[in-house]
Write a protein that holds these residues in place. Sequence first.
Motif, PDB file in Angstrom:
ATOM      1  N   MET A 118       0.817  -1.214   0.000  1.00  0.00           N
ATOM      2  CA  MET A 118       0.000   0.000   0.000  1.00  0.00           C
ATOM      3  C   MET A 118       0.850   1.263   0.000  1.00  0.00           C
ATOM      4  N   SER A 119       1.860   1.300   0.892  1.00  0.00           N
ATOM      5  CA  SER A 119       2.600   2.554   1.082  1.00  0.00           C
ATOM      6  C   SER A 119       3.504   2.877  -0.101  1.00  0.00           C
ATOM      7  N   LEU A 120       4.135   1.866  -0.691  1.00  0.00           N
ATOM      8  CA  LEU A 120       5.084   2.155  -1.768  1.00  0.00           C
ATOM      9  C   LEU A 120       4.413   2.778  -2.991  1.00  0.00           C
ATOM     10  N   PRO A 121       3.319   2.215  -3.510  1.00  0.00           N
ATOM     11  CA  PRO A 121       2.647   2.893  -4.633  1.00  0.00           C
ATOM     12  C   PRO A 121       2.166   4.299  -4.269  1.00  0.00           C
ATOM     13  N   ALA A 122       1.669   4.472  -3.029  1.00  0.00           N
ATOM     14  CA  ALA A 122       1.176   5.792  -2.619  1.00  0.00           C
ATOM     15  C   ALA A 122       2.321   6.808  -2.566  1.00  0.00           C
ATOM     16  N   LEU A 123       3.472   6.400  -2.032  1.00  0.00           N
ATOM     17  CA  LEU A 123       4.613   7.308  -1.941  1.00  0.00           C
ATOM     18  C   LEU A 123       5.133   7.666  -3.324  1.00  0.00           C
ATOM     19  N   LEU A 124       5.295   6.677  -4.185  1.00  0.00           N
ATOM     20  CA  LEU A 124       5.853   6.940  -5.509  1.00  0.00           C
ATOM     21  C   LEU A 124       4.901   7.780  -6.352  1.00  0.00           C
ATOM     22  N   SER A 125       3.603   7.565  -6.200  1.00  0.00           N
ATOM     23  CA  SER A 125       2.641   8.359  -6.979  1.00  0.00           C
ATOM     24  C   SER A 125       2.629   9.814  -6.534  1.00  0.00           C
ATOM     25  N   ARG A 126       3.032  10.090  -5.297  1.00  0.00           N
ATOM     26  CA  ARG A 126       3.064  11.466  -4.797  1.00  0.00           C
ATOM     27  C   ARG A 126       4.414  12.127  -5.022  1.00  0.00           C
ATOM     28  N   GLY A 127       5.340  11.427  -5.675  1.00  0.00           N
ATOM     29  CA  GLY A 127       6.610  12.039  -6.035  1.00  0.00           C
ATOM     30  C   GLY A 127       7.714  11.894  -5.013  1.00  0.00           C
ATOM     31  N   TYR A 128       7.587  10.986  -4.066  1.00  0.00           N
ATOM     32  CA  TYR A 128       8.654  10.779  -3.084  1.00  0.00           C
ATOM     33  C   TYR A 128       9.842  10.091  -3.746  1.00  0.00           C
ATOM     34  N   HIS A 129      11.022  10.339  -3.189  1.00  0.00           N
ATOM     35  CA  HIS A 129      12.269   9.811  -3.744  1.00  0.00           C
ATOM     36  C   HIS A 129      12.206   8.283  -3.760  1.00  0.00           C
ATOM     37  N   ARG A 130      12.332   7.690  -4.945  1.00  0.00           N
ATOM     38  CA  ARG A 130      12.122   6.250  -5.107  1.00  0.00           C
ATOM     39  C   ARG A 130      13.108   5.426  -4.268  1.00  0.00           C
ATOM     40  N   LYS A 131      14.388   5.786  -4.348  1.00  0.00           N
ATOM     41  CA  LYS A 131      15.414   5.021  -3.641  1.00  0.00           C
ATOM     42  C   LYS A 131      15.195   5.070  -2.138  1.00  0.00           C
ATOM     43  N   MET A 132      14.835   6.230  -1.623  1.00  0.00           N
ATOM     44  CA  MET A 132      14.634   6.373  -0.185  1.00  0.00           C
ATOM     45  C   MET A 132      13.371   5.639   0.260  1.00  0.00           C
ATOM     46  N   ALA A 133      12.334   5.698  -0.549  1.00  0.00           N
ATOM     47  CA  ALA A 133      11.093   5.006  -0.203  1.00  0.00           C
ATOM     48  C   ALA A 133      11.322   3.499  -0.132  1.00  0.00           C
ATOM     49  N   ILE A 134      12.059   2.955  -1.097  1.00  0.00           N
ATOM     50  CA  ILE A 134      12.345   1.520  -1.113  1.00  0.00           C
ATOM     51  C   ILE A 134      13.246   1.139   0.057  1.00  0.00           C
ATOM     52  N   GLY A 135      14.299   1.919   0.277  1.00  0.00           N
ATOM     53  CA  GLY A 135      15.237   1.613   1.360  1.00  0.00           C
ATOM     54  C   GLY A 135      14.589   1.662   2.727  1.00  0.00           C
TER      55      GLY A 135
END
Length: 443
Positions: free
Chosen positions: A135-152
């Motif tokens: 749930m959180s990863l698609p929501a973060l990436l769709s809002r423009g959060y830094h991909r590498k930091m979100a995954i890490g």
Amino acid sequence: MNIELTEAGLLLLGVLFAFLGLGVWIGIALMLTGFCGIVVLPMLFPAFNEFPVEKVLGTSVWQAMASWTLAALPLFIWMGEILFRTRLSEDMFRGLAPWVQRLPGRLMHVNVIGCGIFAAVSGSSAATCATIGKMSLPALLSRGYHRKMAIGSLAGSGTLGLLIPPSIVMIVYGVAAEVSIVRLFIAGVIPGLMLIMLFSGYIALWSVLNPSLTPERDPPTSWRAKLEASSSLIPIILLILGVIGSIYGGIATATEAAVMGVAGALILSAWGGTLTRESFVASLMGAVRLSCMINFILAGAAFLTQAMAYSRIPVAMAQWVGEQGFHPYVIIAALTALYILLGCFIDGVSMIVLTVSVALPIIQAAGFDLLWFGIFIVLVVEMAQITPPVGFNLFVLQGLTGENIFRVAAATAPFFLLMCIAVALVTVFPGIATWLPSTMFSS
């Protein structure tokens, strides 16, 4: 150390890794290595006595499996499997998001806090990472959060499933080392909170240093709206309080609390409309498969441990380490390096059962507390969850993102270093792990 014992130990180690290298199941590899220790060593080395292998196998496996404490393992696994198939991740994101908007890093803190909450009802690192991440990863990436930091941040925070009780790995260690499961659960609370603060602190610091990589906060919401959004968290918080609170309050044993947890998870799933015949059977079969795998590994480890005890190899190694006068910190540093290396090839449960028979005598000879060592070993097993090429959390995130596993590992590197800091802090200040259980059980 006696030359024959050294040669015998190296031979058994070589046999074990040969079986593992051939792709033999870990449980069978452990049993075959134990068979070599009972049958083959007396043929090769006159110093070893012969023992009836069938009696050793039967008694060791029976003693390992006939444990009321071990009954908590499949129940906690089933609880996590049930909750994994609910809408818990959506509820968590909706309930937590309004409260972290003003923090540096904003919604990335949902990864950390959400994983911490789900860890308190799951006990599994992979399940924690997958449940929150879907749930959180698609929501973060769709809002423009830094991909590498979100995954890490998700990969690192997912490991909290092993440290925050109820933990499957803690149960395995407690059974293998004959340490109280309840005391281990209590000992994991403060280190778990410390790791959450380290992760959130790093996210906040990174955001302050990289303001252009953090999206603007969402429009402000009223307190009433925040409370309404957070109401979706009430059921899971009540489940956590019921399960963990009953253990800490001395109302229930770990196994009894696990029964309560399964019942509560089924009620939550039915209330949320996700409890169907298919989901019930899928969760039950998932729990059966994982429990059987872990029990099979424990049975093989019990036989190998008994074979090692008859061969006197662990005691001889502990005596040798004691005679060398190594500083305790040197021993811990060596064990940390060993577990990180093992984590590149095998899973956390296997790491524990493979090493505990040899490591425990060394740890006791060095003067370390076995309760403290349980928290230490869980922390380093957590680190193994994000070390390539077989870190389980890396595979989970690879499936969620489609990224190359080594790119996922690179994104997780800062959180791996934070875990190294956590290991150092727990080693230098052992009270982080031992203070709470000693206080609760002394009162």
